[in-house]
Write a protein that holds these residues in place. Structure first.
Motif, PDB file in Angstrom:
ATOM      1  N   ILE A   6       0.869  -1.181   0.000  1.00 57.83           N
ATOM      2  CA  ILE A   6       0.000   0.000   0.000  1.00 57.83           C
ATOM      3  C   ILE A   6       0.901   1.223   0.000  1.00 57.83           C
ATOM      4  O   ILE A   6       1.743   1.383   0.888  1.00 57.83           O
ATOM      5  N   VAL A   7       0.681   2.090  -1.004  1.00 56.85           N
ATOM      6  CA  VAL A   7       1.473   3.320  -1.061  1.00 56.85           C
ATOM      7  C   VAL A   7       0.564   4.527  -0.811  1.00 56.85           C
ATOM      8  O   VAL A   7      -0.664   4.440  -0.902  1.00 56.85           O
ATOM      9  N   ARG A  11      -2.180  13.213  -0.356  1.00 55.32           N
ATOM     10  CA  ARG A  11      -2.204  13.689   1.033  1.00 55.32           C
ATOM     11  C   ARG A  11      -3.624  14.106   1.401  1.00 55.32           C
ATOM     12  O   ARG A  11      -4.247  14.862   0.668  1.00 55.32           O
ATOM     13  N   PRO A  12      -4.121  13.614   2.515  1.00 57.14           N
ATOM     14  CA  PRO A  12      -5.486  13.980   2.908  1.00 57.14           C
ATOM     15  C   PRO A  12      -5.563  15.431   3.389  1.00 57.14           C
ATOM     16  O   PRO A  12      -4.609  15.951   3.952  1.00 57.14           O
ATOM     17  N   ALA A  13      -6.687  16.078   3.123  1.00 60.06           N
ATOM     18  CA  ALA A  13      -6.986  17.373   3.732  1.00 60.06           C
ATOM     19  C   ALA A  13      -8.099  17.090   4.730  1.00 60.06           C
ATOM     20  O   ALA A  13      -9.230  16.850   4.350  1.00 60.06           O
ATOM     21  N   ASN A  20      -6.855   7.956  -0.437  1.00 59.80           N
ATOM     22  CA  ASN A  20      -5.517   8.482  -0.188  1.00 59.80           C
ATOM     23  C   ASN A  20      -4.451   7.387  -0.296  1.00 59.80           C
ATOM     24  O   ASN A  20      -3.256   7.661  -0.241  1.00 59.80           O
ATOM     25  N   PHE A  21      -4.923   6.134  -0.422  1.00 60.70           N
ATOM     26  CA  PHE A  21      -3.993   5.002  -0.515  1.00 60.70           C
ATOM     27  C   PHE A  21      -4.140   4.336  -1.884  1.00 60.70           C
ATOM     28  O   PHE A  21      -5.175   4.432  -2.536  1.00 60.70           O
ATOM     29  N   GLN A  64       6.619  10.018   1.345  1.00 60.60           N
ATOM     30  CA  GLN A  64       6.507  10.691   0.048  1.00 60.60           C
ATOM     31  C   GLN A  64       5.347  10.087  -0.750  1.00 60.60           C
ATOM     32  O   GLN A  64       4.991   8.920  -0.566  1.00 60.60           O
ATOM     33  N   ILE A  65       4.757  10.887  -1.626  1.00 61.81           N
ATOM     34  CA  ILE A  65       3.696  10.387  -2.502  1.00 61.81           C
ATOM     35  C   ILE A  65       4.260   9.247  -3.362  1.00 61.81           C
ATOM     36  O   ILE A  65       5.331   9.382  -3.943  1.00 61.81           O
ATOM     37  N   GLY A  66       3.537   8.149  -3.390  1.00 61.77           N
ATOM     38  CA  GLY A  66       3.997   6.998  -4.166  1.00 61.77           C
ATOM     39  C   GLY A  66       4.865   6.031  -3.376  1.00 61.77           C
ATOM     40  O   GLY A  66       5.162   4.936  -3.853  1.00 61.77           O
TER      41      GLY A  66
END
Lengths: 332, 332
Positions: A6-7, A11-13, A20-21, A64-66
């Motif tokens: 799971i990456v 990013r959640p607001a 978000n995953f 980090q994203i990803g």
């Protein structure tokens, strides 16, 4: 044999959503020189992970994203090019939300003993949450026999240990939890003296009733309005251990603590803690915790979600307080 | 020979006005058995007095409507029926905002030595403000050489001593004060390394510039938004001494501290203090403070208002930060 992971997709607001995953298939990683390939058996889900999803400076950098979501895991060594580890060894690592991973043998990996305790305990009562409870209460809270210790998120992995340790030290232990089922569990199974249901809507009045001599130690796992309510009932020279602020993790605007003045008037000590500051003393704490668990003086419950693909669901449930005890993902 | 005094006429809502006080003539009090009649020479004005004007539970009860305003005074014994005191003795008492008063000889009265220091110093650098600075910095702040100590209200009775003690301990001392004249005084006369003018409107940026290594100890005399700004620049494992919250004393709604999370992330210790908790150790601190004053290592300035009838004006000026150093009323 493939890896699954799971990456962090975005990013959640505010509140975290499953979007978000992202679930990914990936090739099985190969151990390089001095590395250990581990098959993860248990993934620990913890509130601090919410912080890592934000792009905000904290005590560790964000995910980090990803990148694979971070987290502690207990697993089994599959292959090793490091002399200290061999296939079959059970190990505690930080390989994150995935089925397999490689870690340097001289890095963040420790052997654990499945005969001494269930493997999952090493990310729970005999792991970070138990250690957090132990050091926070003992070193910052410093409760004396007869004093009143209050802990929020009392049925959770940290809170449940805090209250039971407080009882062992001869204190009055009072929990705060959401809903009658959790409160009932905290009192009847964990042996707290009382537990206040914050969802009942009368937290301050109910706390006062549960703490006739006021509050000497407050172990803060929640934050937000709860901090203000507690600051209103803290005794002179009392201590607040700021361990978690889960109420704040999914808001975009931080709560403003209005009772700061109480810190002055009642000479309260409010101190933040992060367990790895005590890394050098984990052994001492684990010995004590293990003895209490073995003797049945510390009871312990787990909430288990099955399968890596359900980790996001389990994590969101944890943030919403739907778990009961330590939240885990069973990976194999 | 008549007494003159200032009583609390009404409780302020928000800012104090002169109409919250009433000037009264009264007959000269007569000492009863074991009592001492004192002619007050100096009245100390201190921010804590604002709290006593509210009908709110605090560490001491509020002043009642119609009662003489509380406060420390230095005076001279006029008459005594207690064997420990004789006319001419100089004494420190808590007789409040009036010219004369009686106190039990075994009560809150202590002889002071006008030859060792000017009498007014016993309510300043060698009195409560000096002791507050000394214990707060040493016992809660625990600054190490090379660390950065920030103090707000830096030109005031407490703040000026905090910064000079920090320098003596080998720290970088940075003040916060209102306006260039005060900041100039704090740096040039008191010897702080820097002083930030909060009225210039860039407190956070200016503080960062004045504290290139961050802030290790913050001595809080002000509160409100300043707390949030400081929590943003505090270092890991730093300490905040909550000594005064003067920004809060004249508001009806308390300020909400938004950076509570920084306490957790940076493991900050935030602790309230009230000087009389260290009553048993005043001697040790006074000896040290007196030596520093005598050697010129601690410099000290006073703002003096003349006449009891001007005490309310002086007090309001103090709350508005118009004073320079220790605020006093000269009574005779």
């Amino acid at each position: 044999m493939n890896n699954k992971r799971i990456v962090l997709a975005s990013r959640p607001a505010g509140w975290v959503g499953e979007d978000n995953f992202r679930f990914e298939d990936a090739p099985l990683p190969r151990p390089g020189d001095g590395e250990v390939l581990v098959k993860n058996l248990w993934l620990s889900l913890d509130p601090y992970m919410r912080g890592r999803m934000n792009d905000v400076k904290s005590y560790v950098p964000p995910v980090q994203i990803g990148a694979v979501m971070e987290g502690q895991t207990v697993g089994e060594v599959i292959e090793s090019t490091h002399p200290g580890y061999k296939p079959g060894d059970k190990v505690l690592t930080r390989l994150g939300w995935q089925l397999y991973g490689c870690v340097r043998g001289d890095g963040e990996i420790n052997k654990v003993d499945g005969d001494r305790a269930p493997l999952s305990y090493y990310v729970g009562v005999l792991g970070m949450p138990g250690l957090t409870a132990w050091f926070g209460l003992k070193e910052i809270g410093q409760p004396k026999p007869g004093e009143t210790v209050v802990v929020s998120a009392a049925s959770g992995a940290v809170g449940s240990v805090v209250g039971q340790l407080a009882k062992i030290r001869g204190c009055r232990a009072v929990g705060i939890a959401g809903g009658p089922a959790k409160c009932d569990y905290v009192v009847r199974e964990l042996g707290f003296d009382a537990c206040v249901d914050y969802k009942a809507g009368n937290l301050q009045r109910d706390l006062k009733e549960a703490c006739p001599k006021g509050v000497d130690v407050y172990f803060e796992n929640v934050g937000g309005e709860m901090t203000d309510v507690l600051l209103r009932v803290m005794n002179p020279f009392s201590r607040v251990i700021v361990c978690g602020l889960i109420a704040e993790y999914n808001t975009t605007e931080p709560y403003g603590v209005k009772m700061f003045r109480a810190i002055l008037v009642n000479r309260i000590k409010v101190q933040g803690m992060i367990v790895f500051d005590w890394k050098d003393r984990y052994g001492e704490a684990l010995k004590d915790l293990a003895a209490h668990v073995a003797a049945g003086r510390i009871k312990y419950r787990e909430s288990v979600v099955e399968g890596i693909e359900n980790a996001p669901k389990g994590f969101i449930a944890l943030l919403k307080g739907q778990n009961f005890g330590k939240q885990l993902v069973k990976l194999a």
